[in-house]
Design an enzyme around this catalytic site. Structure first.
Site, mmCIF file in Angstrom:
data_model
loop_
_atom_site.group_PDB
_atom_site.id
_atom_site.type_symbol
_atom_site.label_atom_id
_atom_site.label_comp_id
_atom_site.label_asym_id
_atom_site.label_seq_id
_atom_site.Cartn_x
_atom_site.Cartn_y
_atom_site.Cartn_z
ATOM 1 N N LYS A 11 29.578 18.547 8.258
ATOM 2 C CA LYS A 11 29.956 17.767 7.856
ATOM 3 C C LYS A 11 30.889 16.698 8.430
ATOM 4 O O LYS A 11 30.257 17.200 10.080
ATOM 5 C CB LYS A 11 31.658 18.402 7.138
ATOM 6 C CG LYS A 11 31.185 19.322 7.854
ATOM 7 C CD LYS A 11 32.801 19.643 8.814
ATOM 8 C CE LYS A 11 33.845 20.621 9.936
ATOM 9 N NZ LYS A 11 33.520 20.309 10.759
ATOM 10 N N ASP A 135 35.040 26.794 6.907
ATOM 11 C CA ASP A 135 34.136 25.707 6.534
ATOM 12 C C ASP A 135 33.272 25.828 5.407
ATOM 13 O O ASP A 135 33.093 24.590 3.951
ATOM 14 C CB ASP A 135 33.699 25.131 7.642
ATOM 15 C CG ASP A 135 34.736 23.618 9.302
ATOM 16 O OD1 ASP A 135 35.490 24.642 8.313
ATOM 17 O OD2 ASP A 135 34.078 23.839 9.747
HETATM 18 P P1 ATP Z 1 32.066 24.826 13.064
HETATM 19 O O1 ATP Z 1 32.075 23.360 12.857
HETATM 20 O O2 ATP Z 1 32.343 25.441 11.086
HETATM 21 O O3 ATP Z 1 33.093 25.159 13.990
HETATM 22 P P2 ATP Z 1 30.021 24.160 14.452
HETATM 23 O O4 ATP Z 1 28.866 23.266 13.696
HETATM 24 O O5 ATP Z 1 31.142 24.001 15.698
HETATM 25 O O6 ATP Z 1 30.821 24.799 13.308
HETATM 26 P P3 ATP Z 1 27.682 25.934 14.059
HETATM 27 O O7 ATP Z 1 26.599 25.187 14.133
HETATM 28 O O8 ATP Z 1 27.502 26.687 12.933
HETATM 29 O O9 ATP Z 1 28.689 25.594 14.959
HETATM 30 O O10 ATP Z 1 27.075 27.455 14.983
HETATM 31 C C1 ATP Z 1 28.150 27.883 15.385
HETATM 32 C C2 ATP Z 1 27.261 29.267 15.848
HETATM 33 O O11 ATP Z 1 27.089 30.088 14.588
HETATM 34 C C3 ATP Z 1 26.435 29.092 16.996
HETATM 35 O O12 ATP Z 1 26.572 29.768 17.833
HETATM 36 C C4 ATP Z 1 25.640 29.829 16.103
HETATM 37 O O13 ATP Z 1 24.415 30.482 16.638
HETATM 38 C C5 ATP Z 1 25.373 30.723 15.082
HETATM 39 N N1 ATP Z 1 25.085 30.632 13.945
HETATM 40 C C6 ATP Z 1 24.547 31.189 12.606
HETATM 41 N N2 ATP Z 1 23.936 30.771 11.696
HETATM 42 C C7 ATP Z 1 23.674 30.018 11.847
HETATM 43 C C8 ATP Z 1 23.140 28.750 11.464
HETATM 44 N N3 ATP Z 1 22.407 29.336 10.229
HETATM 45 N N4 ATP Z 1 22.991 27.941 11.345
HETATM 46 C C9 ATP Z 1 23.653 27.039 13.366
HETATM 47 N N5 ATP Z 1 24.179 28.475 13.707
HETATM 48 C C10 ATP Z 1 23.939 29.273 13.436
#
Ligand code: ATP
Length: 282
Positions: A11, A135
């Site tokens: 997203k 989210d």
């Molecule tokens: P948001 O925008 O919802 O804050 P993000 O895109 O910044 O999320 P993610 O890629 O969701 O961040 O990763 C956040 C944390 O979640 C990371 O530290 C990661 O190690 C952990 N994590 C746990 N499971 C997953 C997964 N399936 N995919 C990605 N990250 C994961």
């Protein structure tokens, strides 16, 4: 044995506003969310145990993986004794502001609901997902939505005219919690006017829409990671109509006029950052 292959789409936020801190410690937000074509893919099949694997070395595969947590929660709520093998093909940069973990969890809930023949409606899965991450309800619904509360209260909006985007990730992780903590201590220079943005979206007025796309978290992230500002300037210098940070960063999106323009911008940025991709809104 049933096997499902399901995309888990990333997203972007067309706008993020952060309002008050609530009694439970969460920030009250208003965000305009949009699904994009960039996606992970989950391969899910039924088996006795619950096992998660991935092609990515950057995500945990133990109980802290959001897919694992979503599966465990669904097992607990439904009382099923069934397990699953889930392979996460990771294409979305991690901790990048693109909801990679949340979208994987949402895709897992949809796939397991089918494989375990639970027949729960999306609204029930969204309520479950909201317990794991703000989210996740949006990722279950997808499209164009207004997210309020902690981000888990979703209102579906009419679809947008298609936008072509260049996404650039500078290759370091930004912890969302840190961005919100910093946000509480700094003065904000730019706030979105969500009503104006929604009005422009309703009128299919792309110019006013793009003008009203603002992410209030930018000041906070940039104060800790100035490279994000530099990246925005480079995207604008490469011809993007607008550069905007995704979520709490550090991925930045550049808006292009069309697909060819997006490819041109991406080509100009090539070699400067570890992740550059052309994608579109869905
Ligand atoms: P948001 O925008 O919802 O804050 P993000 O895109 O910044 O999320 P993610 O890629 O969701 O961040 O990763 C956040 C944390 O979640 C990371 O530290 C990661 O190690 C952990 N994590 C746990 N499971 C997953 C997964 N399936 N995919 C990605 N990250 C994961």
């Amino acid at each position: 044995m049933q096997q499902i292959s399901i995309p888990a789409r990333a997203k972007i936020n067309l706008a993020i506003d952060v309002l008050d801190v609530r009694d439970d410690g969460y920030h009250e937000v208003a965000m305009v969310m949009q699904t994009i074509a960039l996606s992970d893919r989950l391969q899910v099949s039924g088996q006795d145990e619950l096992i998660i694997e991935s092609n990515s070395k950057e995500i945990p595969l133990d109980e802290s993986n959001l897919v694992y947590r979503a599966a465990k929660l669904l097992q607990k709520e439904s009382g099923t004794k069934l397990g699953a093998y889930i392979f996460i093909e990771k294409n979305i940069p991690v901790a990048a502001g693109l909801a990679g973990g949340s979208t994987d969890a949402a895709a897992a809930l949809i796939a397991l609901n089918q494989i375990w023949q639970l027949h729960y409606p999306i609204s029930y899965l969204a309520a479950l997902g909201g317990k794991l991450g703000s989210d996740i309800p949006f990722c279950l619904v997808g499209g164009t939505c207004l997210a309020q509360g902690r981000g888990e209260n979703i209102t579906l909006l009419p679809p947008l005219p298609k936008l072509w985007l260049v996404l650039v990730n500078p290759g370091f992780a930004v912890p969302t919690v840190q961005v919100y903590k910093k946000f509480d201590t700094i003065e904000v220079t730019k706030r979105p006017n969500i009503s104006k943005l929604l009005a422009a979206m309703g009128d299919n007025d792309v110019i006013n829409m793009v003008e009203n796309m603002v992410n209030v978290l930018e000041d906070s992230t940039v104060s800790m990671f100035p490279k994000v500002k530099q990246l925005e300037e480079e995207l604008l210098g490469s011809g993007a109509l607008k550069a905007l940070m995704c979520g709490s960063g550090p991925t930045v999106l550049g808006i292009a006029k069309d697909k060819d323009h997006a490819m041109t911008i991406a080509a100009r940025m090539e070699g400067r950052y570890p992740f550059i991709t052309v994608t579109e809104t869905i």
